[in-house]
Design a protein around this motif. Sequence first.
Motif, mmCIF file in Angstrom:
data_model
loop_
_atom_site.group_PDB
_atom_site.id
_atom_site.type_symbol
_atom_site.label_atom_id
_atom_site.label_comp_id
_atom_site.label_asym_id
_atom_site.label_seq_id
_atom_site.Cartn_x
_atom_site.Cartn_y
_atom_site.Cartn_z
ATOM 1 N N PHE A 59 -14.524 53.105 -26.595
ATOM 2 C CA PHE A 59 -14.102 54.084 -25.647
ATOM 3 C C PHE A 59 -14.346 53.556 -24.086
ATOM 4 O O PHE A 59 -14.100 52.425 -24.068
ATOM 5 N N GLY A 60 -14.332 54.377 -23.330
ATOM 6 C CA GLY A 60 -14.389 54.103 -21.907
ATOM 7 C C GLY A 60 -15.620 53.225 -21.400
ATOM 8 O O GLY A 60 -15.377 52.393 -20.795
ATOM 9 N N SER A 61 -16.786 53.480 -21.809
ATOM 10 C CA SER A 61 -17.920 52.715 -21.741
ATOM 11 C C SER A 61 -18.864 52.756 -22.961
ATOM 12 O O SER A 61 -20.310 52.093 -22.798
ATOM 13 N N THR A 62 -18.565 53.110 -24.118
ATOM 14 C CA THR A 62 -19.313 53.183 -25.411
ATOM 15 C C THR A 62 -18.328 52.640 -26.444
ATOM 16 O O THR A 62 -17.074 52.767 -26.244
ATOM 17 N N TYR A 63 -19.192 52.239 -27.652
ATOM 18 C CA TYR A 63 -18.348 52.119 -28.749
ATOM 19 C C TYR A 63 -19.027 51.966 -30.008
ATOM 20 O O TYR A 63 -20.436 52.128 -29.838
ATOM 21 N N VAL A 64 -18.342 52.088 -31.227
ATOM 22 C CA VAL A 64 -18.972 52.005 -32.340
ATOM 23 C C VAL A 64 -18.649 50.542 -33.037
ATOM 24 O O VAL A 64 -17.541 50.459 -33.143
ATOM 25 N N GLU A 65 -19.878 49.973 -33.460
ATOM 26 C CA GLU A 65 -19.418 48.644 -34.333
ATOM 27 C C GLU A 65 -19.450 48.978 -35.762
ATOM 28 O O GLU A 65 -20.490 49.544 -36.199
ATOM 29 N N LEU A 66 -18.701 48.214 -36.480
ATOM 30 C CA LEU A 66 -18.702 48.269 -37.669
ATOM 31 C C LEU A 66 -19.054 46.803 -38.218
ATOM 32 O O LEU A 66 -18.208 45.821 -38.008
ATOM 33 N N THR A 67 -20.019 46.582 -39.024
ATOM 34 C CA THR A 67 -20.430 45.112 -39.195
ATOM 35 C C THR A 67 -21.074 45.000 -40.461
ATOM 36 O O THR A 67 -21.198 45.727 -41.427
#
Length: 286
Positions: A59-67
Amino acid sequence: MAKTITGIDHLGVVGADMAANQAAYERMGFIVTEPRPLMGIDGDGNDVELGQHSQHFVFGSTYVELTGVVDPKKGSHVGDFLKRYEGLHIVCFAAADAEAAGTALRAHGIAAPPVMESARFVYYGDTGTARFRWFPLPQDATPEGLICVVQHVNPELVFQDVVMNHPNGAQAVVEVTLCSETPDVACATYQKILGVPPTDIPFGHVLDCGEARVIVVDRAGLAAHYPGVTPPAMPSLPAFAVGVADLAHTAMYLRGAGVPFTEDTDRLWVAPEYGGGTVVEFRALD
């Protein structure tokens, strides 16, 4: 306490089958990048693989990681967490200066370790190596997951428009839920970490970071907020929420994709079995 931590930078969902998780989140309408190795830095300053692959929806200043772990012999950060359950395990808080954040936390009784460095190659848009300065918080203080503080060295590589136009309308990470047998203890710890006091809400407590917030609940509070959901372990991180531009659009998208969800007046949420082991909530942005 000076607010050296400014909010949530990213969350991490850990799974044994990264392809299945990618498919689940793409079905929900997220643009998910392809998996790439996560890199650490050795004693000579060289990039070395950690035996862990990561992919993201940004997103603009955040994200979600799939790991997930691809080589257990290489010292991945998440191998032990995956043994507990599949789902949300990582909360990384944002700091403009990781060293200053560590100093502030130690001054308030949280034994933050020295800052480390990691990296990953960004292949979308303007390509290059994204670098990070970060440290994990001690497990005795934050047993619910891998709780970290991160400073982006070159955030312009991570946060690029080319990966932000999610078909479901999602625009930001806005909330993470922590489930604990001792919520008052957890609230006291996160008050030290975030520099904000908890506030009571009907099903638990909230620590408001501004653009995002941490919800602390016990088992009963989790069941009240997400009926039918039980924690994957205790303590744990059973849910997160993203903000969307138009909740009706998101609902229409999920229906069209055949994703089951529960709808309330001002939110909708997808059960853990469709979100890689975690509740995924969608909420209209203010």
